[in-house]
Scaffold this motif. Structure first.
Motif, PDB file in Angstrom:
ATOM      1  N   LEU A  36       3.407  -3.825   2.671  1.00 48.85           N
ATOM      2  CA  LEU A  36       3.212  -5.023   3.492  1.00 48.85           C
ATOM      3  C   LEU A  36       3.216  -6.312   2.678  1.00 48.85           C
ATOM      4  CD1 LEU A  36       0.544  -3.869   6.083  1.00 48.85           C
ATOM      5  CD2 LEU A  36       2.985  -4.250   6.455  1.00 48.85           C
ATOM      6  N   ILE A  37       2.828  -6.237   1.427  1.00 50.50           N
ATOM      7  CA  ILE A  37       2.764  -7.452   0.610  1.00 50.50           C
ATOM      8  C   ILE A  37       4.129  -8.144   0.527  1.00 50.50           C
ATOM      9  CG2 ILE A  37       2.337  -8.332  -1.721  1.00 50.50           C
ATOM     10  CD1 ILE A  37       0.014  -6.248  -1.851  1.00 50.50           C
ATOM     11  N   PRO A  38       5.220  -7.430   0.208  1.00 45.80           N
ATOM     12  CA  PRO A  38       6.527  -8.110   0.199  1.00 45.80           C
ATOM     13  C   PRO A  38       6.942  -8.611   1.587  1.00 45.80           C
ATOM     14  CG  PRO A  38       6.661  -6.019  -0.966  1.00 45.80           C
ATOM     15  CD  PRO A  38       5.334  -6.064  -0.299  1.00 45.80           C
ATOM     16  N   ILE A  39       6.540  -7.906   2.626  1.00 47.04           N
ATOM     17  CA  ILE A  39       6.868  -8.357   3.980  1.00 47.04           C
ATOM     18  C   ILE A  39       6.144  -9.666   4.275  1.00 47.04           C
ATOM     19  CG2 ILE A  39       6.657  -7.795   6.439  1.00 47.04           C
ATOM     20  CD1 ILE A  39       6.969  -4.812   5.598  1.00 47.04           C
ATOM     21  N   ILE A  40       4.871  -9.733   3.926  1.00 45.63           N
ATOM     22  CA  ILE A  40       4.091 -10.956   4.146  1.00 45.63           C
ATOM     23  C   ILE A  40       4.672 -12.112   3.340  1.00 45.63           C
ATOM     24  CG2 ILE A  40       1.826 -12.017   3.720  1.00 45.63           C
ATOM     25  CD1 ILE A  40       0.614  -9.228   4.356  1.00 45.63           C
ATOM     26  N   ASN A  41       5.077 -11.838   2.119  1.00 44.76           N
ATOM     27  CA  ASN A  41       5.621 -12.880   1.246  1.00 44.76           C
ATOM     28  C   ASN A  41       7.063 -13.243   1.571  1.00 44.76           C
ATOM     29  OD1 ASN A  41       3.223 -13.085  -0.166  1.00 44.76           O
ATOM     30  ND2 ASN A  41       3.830 -11.565  -1.682  1.00 44.76           N
ATOM     31  N   GLY A  42       7.671 -12.522   2.493  1.00 43.65           N
ATOM     32  CA  GLY A  42       9.044 -12.823   2.880  1.00 43.65           C
ATOM     33  C   GLY A  42      10.070 -12.302   1.905  1.00 43.65           C
ATOM     34  N   THR A  43       9.672 -11.400   1.039  1.00 42.61           N
ATOM     35  CA  THR A  43      10.610 -10.842   0.069  1.00 42.61           C
ATOM     36  C   THR A  43      11.005  -9.406   0.404  1.00 42.61           C
ATOM     37  OG1 THR A  43       8.802 -10.107  -1.363  1.00 42.61           O
ATOM     38  CG2 THR A  43       9.723 -12.303  -1.776  1.00 42.61           C
ATOM     39  N   GLY A  44      10.523  -8.902   1.530  1.00 43.58           N
ATOM     40  CA  GLY A  44      10.801  -7.519   1.903  1.00 43.58           C
ATOM     41  C   GLY A  44      12.162  -7.363   2.540  1.00 43.58           C
ATOM     42  N   ASP A  45      12.762  -6.234   2.298  1.00 45.76           N
ATOM     43  CA  ASP A  45      14.040  -5.924   2.934  1.00 45.76           C
ATOM     44  C   ASP A  45      13.835  -4.721   3.857  1.00 45.76           C
ATOM     45  OD1 ASP A  45      13.764  -3.817   1.189  1.00 45.76           O
ATOM     46  OD2 ASP A  45      15.428  -4.381  -0.090  1.00 45.76           O
ATOM     47  N   GLY A  46      14.916  -4.174   4.329  1.00 47.61           N
ATOM     48  CA  GLY A  46      14.845  -3.037   5.242  1.00 47.61           C
ATOM     49  C   GLY A  46      14.154  -1.830   4.657  1.00 47.61           C
ATOM     50  N   PHE A  47      14.324  -1.630   3.355  1.00 57.66           N
ATOM     51  CA  PHE A  47      13.706  -0.475   2.714  1.00 57.66           C
ATOM     52  C   PHE A  47      12.182  -0.600   2.713  1.00 57.66           C
ATOM     53  CE2 PHE A  47      17.932  -0.596   0.597  1.00 57.66           C
ATOM     54  CZ  PHE A  47      18.415   0.601   1.114  1.00 57.66           C
ATOM     55  N   VAL A  48      11.693  -1.805   2.529  1.00 55.96           N
ATOM     56  CA  VAL A  48      10.252  -2.034   2.514  1.00 55.96           C
ATOM     57  C   VAL A  48       9.676  -1.816   3.910  1.00 55.96           C
ATOM     58  CG1 VAL A  48       8.442  -3.734   2.068  1.00 55.96           C
ATOM     59  CG2 VAL A  48      10.421  -3.627   0.571  1.00 55.96           C
ATOM     60  N   ILE A  49      10.382  -2.284   4.913  1.00 58.81           N
ATOM     61  CA  ILE A  49       9.927  -2.090   6.290  1.00 58.81           C
ATOM     62  C   ILE A  49       9.947  -0.615   6.645  1.00 58.81           C
ATOM     63  CG2 ILE A  49      10.500  -2.573   8.710  1.00 58.81           C
ATOM     64  CD1 ILE A  49      11.436  -5.359   7.737  1.00 58.81           C
ATOM     65  N   ASP A  50      10.972   0.098   6.204  1.00 56.16           N
ATOM     66  CA  ASP A  50      11.024   1.544   6.437  1.00 56.16           C
ATOM     67  C   ASP A  50       9.855   2.248   5.754  1.00 56.16           C
ATOM     68  OD1 ASP A  50      13.327   1.211   7.921  1.00 56.16           O
ATOM     69  OD2 ASP A  50      14.672   1.806   6.281  1.00 56.16           O
ATOM     70  N   ALA A  51       9.506   1.808   4.559  1.00 56.92           N
ATOM     71  CA  ALA A  51       8.378   2.401   3.839  1.00 56.92           C
ATOM     72  C   ALA A  51       7.073   2.158   4.595  1.00 56.92           C
ATOM     73  CB  ALA A  51       8.288   1.836   2.424  1.00 56.92           C
ATOM     74  N   ALA A  52       6.931   0.969   5.181  1.00 57.02           N
ATOM     75  CA  ALA A  52       5.731   0.659   5.967  1.00 57.02           C
ATOM     76  C   ALA A  52       5.665   1.550   7.199  1.00 57.02           C
ATOM     77  CB  ALA A  52       5.726  -0.811   6.368  1.00 57.02           C
ATOM     78  N   ARG A  53       6.779   1.719   7.877  1.00 53.02           N
ATOM     79  CA  ARG A  53       6.814   2.588   9.066  1.00 53.02           C
ATOM     80  C   ARG A  53       6.482   4.029   8.701  1.00 53.02           C
ATOM     81  NH1 ARG A  53      11.991  -0.299  10.916  1.00 53.02           N
ATOM     82  NH2 ARG A  53      11.171  -1.859  12.343  1.00 53.02           N
ATOM     83  N   GLU A  54       7.022   4.486   7.586  1.00 50.29           N
ATOM     84  CA  GLU A  54       6.754   5.854   7.135  1.00 50.29           C
ATOM     85  C   GLU A  54       5.261   6.033   6.818  1.00 50.29           C
ATOM     86  OE1 GLU A  54       7.825   8.608   3.331  1.00 50.29           O
ATOM     87  OE2 GLU A  54       9.452   7.423   4.189  1.00 50.29           O
ATOM     88  N   ALA A  55       4.674   5.051   6.174  1.00 52.91           N
ATOM     89  CA  ALA A  55       3.242   5.125   5.851  1.00 52.91           C
ATOM     90  C   ALA A  55       2.407   5.143   7.125  1.00 52.91           C
ATOM     91  CB  ALA A  55       2.840   3.962   4.954  1.00 52.91           C
ATOM     92  N   ILE A  56       2.787   4.340   8.107  1.00 52.19           N
ATOM     93  CA  ILE A  56       2.059   4.334   9.384  1.00 52.19           C
ATOM     94  C   ILE A  56       2.174   5.691  10.066  1.00 52.19           C
ATOM     95  CG2 ILE A  56       2.048   3.365  11.723  1.00 52.19           C
ATOM     96  CD1 ILE A  56       2.830   0.668  10.388  1.00 52.19           C
ATOM     97  N   ASP A  57       3.364   6.266  10.065  1.00 53.70           N
ATOM     98  CA  ASP A  57       3.553   7.595  10.650  1.00 53.70           C
ATOM     99  C   ASP A  57       2.676   8.628   9.943  1.00 53.70           C
ATOM    100  OD1 ASP A  57       5.410   6.561  12.431  1.00 53.70           O
ATOM    101  OD2 ASP A  57       7.156   7.251  11.271  1.00 53.70           O
ATOM    102  N   ASP A  58       2.641   8.555   8.617  1.00 51.60           N
ATOM    103  CA  ASP A  58       1.810   9.486   7.853  1.00 51.60           C
ATOM    104  C   ASP A  58       0.334   9.322   8.192  1.00 51.60           C
ATOM    105  OD1 ASP A  58       4.093  10.453   6.638  1.00 51.60           O
ATOM    106  OD2 ASP A  58       3.761   9.390   4.744  1.00 51.60           O
ATOM    107  N   ILE A  59      -0.112   8.080   8.328  1.00 52.13           N
ATOM    108  CA  ILE A  59      -1.514   7.820   8.669  1.00 52.13           C
ATOM    109  C   ILE A  59      -1.838   8.397  10.046  1.00 52.13           C
ATOM    110  CG2 ILE A  59      -3.172   5.994   9.253  1.00 52.13           C
ATOM    111  CD1 ILE A  59      -1.835   4.327   6.975  1.00 52.13           C
ATOM    112  N   GLU A  60      -0.938   8.205  11.003  1.00 57.03           N
ATOM    113  CA  GLU A  60      -1.168   8.740  12.348  1.00 57.03           C
ATOM    114  C   GLU A  60      -1.260  10.268  12.333  1.00 57.03           C
ATOM    115  OE1 GLU A  60       2.072   6.988  14.523  1.00 57.03           O
ATOM    116  OE2 GLU A  60       0.827   5.298  15.171  1.00 57.03           O
TER     117      GLU A  60
END
Length: 70
Positions: A36-60
């Protein structure tokens, strides 16, 4: 201090499973934070967003397993 009954293998196994599940949930939450840090800073790309989604899925999934054990 009262020591746990180590002969109660069923309870000890349950405690061990919960410990491992909670540890893995913490690791997934840390991965989510790190993605989330790169996403918040505006430096995230699609791979970072995918990693965030994967982490959320794992948490669920881990939350469901922890609830089932509890």
């Amino acid at each position: 201090m009262k020591l746990p009954d180590l002969k109660d293998t069923e309870r000890m196994a349950r405690v061990g499973r919960l410990s491992i599940l909670k540890s893995e949930r913490r690791k997934a939450a840390e991965r989510l934070r790190d993605s989330l840090i790169p996403i918040i800073n505006g430096t995230g790309d699609g791979f970072v967003i995918d990693a965030a989604r994967e982490a959320i899925d794992d948490i669920e999934k881990l939350d469901a397993l922890i609830s089932a054990e509890g």
